[in-house]
Design a protein around this motif. Structure first.
Motif, PDB file in Angstrom:
ATOM      1  N   GLY A  15     -17.729 -51.082 -21.157  1.00  0.00           N
ATOM      2  CA  GLY A  15     -17.498 -52.462 -21.558  1.00  0.00           C
ATOM      3  C   GLY A  15     -16.225 -52.678 -22.323  1.00  0.00           C
ATOM      4  N   LYS A  16     -15.372 -51.665 -22.366  1.00  0.00           N
ATOM      5  CA  LYS A  16     -14.120 -51.803 -23.110  1.00  0.00           C
ATOM      6  C   LYS A  16     -12.973 -52.021 -22.143  1.00  0.00           C
ATOM      7  N   ASP A  17     -12.006 -52.842 -22.616  1.00  0.00           N
ATOM      8  CA  ASP A  17     -10.856 -53.144 -21.766  1.00  0.00           C
ATOM      9  C   ASP A  17      -9.724 -52.145 -21.912  1.00  0.00           C
ATOM     10  N   ASP A  18      -9.892 -51.152 -22.824  1.00  0.00           N
ATOM     11  CA  ASP A  18      -8.787 -50.231 -23.070  1.00  0.00           C
ATOM     12  C   ASP A  18      -8.855 -49.000 -22.169  1.00  0.00           C
ATOM     13  N   PHE A  19      -9.753 -49.006 -21.168  1.00  0.00           N
ATOM     14  CA  PHE A  19      -9.833 -47.886 -20.244  1.00  0.00           C
ATOM     15  C   PHE A  19      -8.639 -47.917 -19.302  1.00  0.00           C
ATOM     16  N   VAL A  20      -8.033 -46.759 -19.148  1.00  0.00           N
ATOM     17  CA  VAL A  20      -6.862 -46.659 -18.281  1.00  0.00           C
ATOM     18  C   VAL A  20      -7.221 -45.738 -17.121  1.00  0.00           C
ATOM     19  N   ARG A  21      -6.922 -46.172 -15.923  1.00  0.00           N
ATOM     20  CA  ARG A  21      -7.218 -45.383 -14.737  1.00  0.00           C
ATOM     21  C   ARG A  21      -6.463 -44.052 -14.806  1.00  0.00           C
ATOM     22  N   ARG A  22      -7.110 -42.965 -14.317  1.00  0.00           N
ATOM     23  CA  ARG A  22      -6.460 -41.652 -14.350  1.00  0.00           C
ATOM     24  C   ARG A  22      -5.167 -41.682 -13.541  1.00  0.00           C
ATOM     25  N   SER A  23      -4.220 -40.968 -14.062  1.00  0.00           N
ATOM     26  CA  SER A  23      -2.929 -40.927 -13.376  1.00  0.00           C
ATOM     27  C   SER A  23      -3.004 -39.988 -12.177  1.00  0.00           C
ATOM     28  N   THR A  24      -1.972 -40.074 -11.391  1.00  0.00           N
ATOM     29  CA  THR A  24      -1.889 -39.189 -10.229  1.00  0.00           C
ATOM     30  C   THR A  24      -1.840 -37.736 -10.659  1.00  0.00           C
ATOM     31  N   PHE A  25      -1.188 -37.451 -11.806  1.00  0.00           N
ATOM     32  CA  PHE A  25      -1.076 -36.078 -12.306  1.00  0.00           C
ATOM     33  C   PHE A  25      -2.439 -35.529 -12.699  1.00  0.00           C
ATOM     34  N   SER A  26      -3.245 -36.309 -13.400  1.00  0.00           N
ATOM     35  CA  SER A  26      -4.571 -35.844 -13.808  1.00  0.00           C
ATOM     36  C   SER A  26      -5.482 -35.667 -12.609  1.00  0.00           C
ATOM     37  N   ARG A  27      -5.363 -36.523 -11.603  1.00  0.00           N
ATOM     38  CA  ARG A  27      -6.180 -36.359 -10.411  1.00  0.00           C
ATOM     39  C   ARG A  27      -5.793 -35.089  -9.650  1.00  0.00           C
ATOM     40  N   THR A  28      -4.532 -34.720  -9.750  1.00  0.00           N
ATOM     41  CA  THR A  28      -4.063 -33.518  -9.069  1.00  0.00           C
ATOM     42  C   THR A  28      -4.685 -32.260  -9.672  1.00  0.00           C
ATOM     43  N   LEU A  29      -4.916 -32.246 -11.023  1.00  0.00           N
ATOM     44  CA  LEU A  29      -5.467 -31.097 -11.721  1.00  0.00           C
ATOM     45  C   LEU A  29      -6.981 -31.010 -11.619  1.00  0.00           C
ATOM     46  N   THR A  30      -7.608 -31.929 -10.947  1.00  0.00           N
ATOM     47  CA  THR A  30      -9.048 -31.902 -10.783  1.00  0.00           C
ATOM     48  C   THR A  30      -9.387 -31.073  -9.555  1.00  0.00           C
ATOM     49  N   PHE A  31     -10.019 -29.847  -9.801  1.00  0.00           N
ATOM     50  CA  PHE A  31     -10.306 -28.929  -8.706  1.00  0.00           C
ATOM     51  C   PHE A  31     -11.709 -29.196  -8.178  1.00  0.00           C
ATOM     52  N   SER A  32     -11.875 -28.872  -6.941  1.00  0.00           N
ATOM     53  CA  SER A  32     -13.206 -28.890  -6.359  1.00  0.00           C
ATOM     54  C   SER A  32     -13.978 -27.665  -6.842  1.00  0.00           C
ATOM     55  N   PRO A  33     -15.320 -27.688  -6.805  1.00  0.00           N
ATOM     56  CA  PRO A  33     -16.092 -26.523  -7.250  1.00  0.00           C
ATOM     57  C   PRO A  33     -15.741 -25.251  -6.494  1.00  0.00           C
ATOM     58  N   GLU A  34     -15.467 -25.357  -5.210  1.00  0.00           N
ATOM     59  CA  GLU A  34     -15.116 -24.170  -4.439  1.00  0.00           C
ATOM     60  C   GLU A  34     -13.798 -23.571  -4.906  1.00  0.00           C
ATOM     61  N   THR A  35     -12.814 -24.463  -5.167  1.00  0.00           N
ATOM     62  CA  THR A  35     -11.517 -23.982  -5.632  1.00  0.00           C
ATOM     63  C   THR A  35     -11.631 -23.343  -7.010  1.00  0.00           C
ATOM     64  N   TYR A  36     -12.416 -23.944  -7.892  1.00  0.00           N
ATOM     65  CA  TYR A  36     -12.611 -23.402  -9.238  1.00  0.00           C
ATOM     66  C   TYR A  36     -13.277 -22.028  -9.177  1.00  0.00           C
ATOM     67  N   HIS A  37     -14.271 -21.891  -8.309  1.00  0.00           N
ATOM     68  CA  HIS A  37     -14.964 -20.617  -8.199  1.00  0.00           C
ATOM     69  C   HIS A  37     -14.022 -19.532  -7.670  1.00  0.00           C
ATOM     70  N   ARG A  38     -13.202 -19.902  -6.684  1.00  0.00           N
ATOM     71  CA  ARG A  38     -12.293 -18.936  -6.081  1.00  0.00           C
ATOM     72  C   ARG A  38     -11.138 -18.577  -7.013  1.00  0.00           C
ATOM     73  N   ALA A  39     -10.642 -19.537  -7.793  1.00  0.00           N
ATOM     74  CA  ALA A  39      -9.453 -19.321  -8.609  1.00  0.00           C
ATOM     75  C   ALA A  39      -9.774 -18.791  -9.999  1.00  0.00           C
ATOM     76  N   VAL A  40     -10.969 -19.068 -10.526  1.00  0.00           N
ATOM     77  CA  VAL A  40     -11.278 -18.702 -11.909  1.00  0.00           C
ATOM     78  C   VAL A  40     -12.453 -17.733 -11.991  1.00  0.00           C
ATOM     79  N   VAL A  41     -13.565 -18.111 -11.393  1.00  0.00           N
ATOM     80  CA  VAL A  41     -14.782 -17.320 -11.571  1.00  0.00           C
ATOM     81  C   VAL A  41     -14.653 -15.946 -10.919  1.00  0.00           C
ATOM     82  N   GLN A  42     -14.197 -15.902  -9.683  1.00  0.00           N
ATOM     83  CA  GLN A  42     -14.106 -14.626  -8.987  1.00  0.00           C
ATOM     84  C   GLN A  42     -13.155 -13.639  -9.663  1.00  0.00           C
TER      85      GLN A  42
END
Length: 272
Positions: A15-42
């Motif tokens: 309900g707040k108007d100060d929310f700002v949509r995520r930037s293209t840069f932040s969306r780029t750093l959002t990994f899928s679960p498969e990518t996270y498992h392959r790049a970090v967990v393994q």
């Protein structure tokens, strides 16, 4: 003031108007679960396995503990809070058989070792008349007796005759190898004991530990080979019996016999 028709509403959060949509840069750093498992967990799991293997090589007890835990995790069904434990060693009849044998062997080897040490210390005093502690000239050049040559030469001749007529091997494994292998050849153990005692009484500069360790370890090796195999169907108990037989006479080397046990434990890496 009302918003004009056709004007897109701004995204809000809670309900707040100060929310700002995520930037293209932040969306780029959002990994899928498969990518996270392959790049970090393994990679982290692989690193953990590497350190575990290194630890198991350094510490055999850690390998044994990890094997128990893995076995428990595979076979446990609803008992996650229980820890699998082996039956206590003192509850096995085999353990008390070994203790009984070692008690008899240790008592006998203690007497043998005491006789060995007394002989090698007292016999040289019969022909070396001066006292090294009180006489600072004792042992100086040209202060010895001519008959010393006959004593030392006679001891060497006697050792040579024993080796020749008994076909004693030119070389045998040393004490450290005997401890590491948990085995002393019983055929040559009595002769090694006798040759060591004669050599020391004749003035040879060598340590008594080879003769003492061989006679105790050789006796216990002989017992493990001729007694009912049902007594020693476990190789670990055979190894412990041999090490125990070597410990008893080596205790005569020290003022505190416990040091003989600590010495064997440090050098032999007992299996249990």
């Amino acid at each position: 003031m009302h918003k004009e028709q056709g004007e897109a509403e701004r995204p809000t959060l809670g309900g707040k108007d100060d929310f700002v949509r995520r930037s293209t840069f932040s969306r780029t750093l959002t990994f899928s679960p498969e990518t996270y498992h392959r790049a970090v967990v393994q990679p982290l799991e692989g690193l953990q396995r590497t350190f575990t293997e290194i630890g198991n090589r350094i510490d055999p007890d850690a390998q044994y503990t990890n094997a128990l835990i893995d076995q428990y995790q595979k076979h446990s069904e609803g008992n996650e809070g229980d820890l699998p434990l082996q039956t206590g060693f003192a509850r096995k009849a085999k353990f008390w058989k070994i203790i009984l044998i070692l008690t008899v062997v240790a008592a006998f080897m203690g007497l043998v070792a005491a006789g060995f040490m007394n002989a090698t210390q007292e016999v040289p005093k019969q022909y070396v008349t001066c006292n090294f502690h009180d006489d600072k000239h004792c042992g100086d050049w040209y202060t010895g007796k001519k008959y010393w040559i006959g004593i030392t030469g006679g001891a060497g001749l006697l050792v040579g005759l024993i080796r020749y007529f008994s076909s004693y091997p030119k070389s045998l494994p040393g004490l450290f190898k005997d401890i590491h292998d948990f085995h002393v050849h019983p055929t040559w153990a009595p002769l090694t004991f006798l040759i060591s005692m004669i050599s020391l009484c004749g003035g040879a500069t060598l340590g008594p530990e080879q003769g003492l360790g061989n006679v105790g370890g050789g006796l216990c090796t002989y017992l493990t080979e001729v007694l009912d195999p049902g007594w020693f169907d476990d190789d670990d108990y055979k190894s412990l019996l041999v090490l125990g037989g070597m410990t008893a006479p080596l205790g005569a080397l020290f003022q505190a016999p416990l040091l003989g046990t600590l010495m064997i434990h440090e050098l032999g890496e007992p299996p249990k």
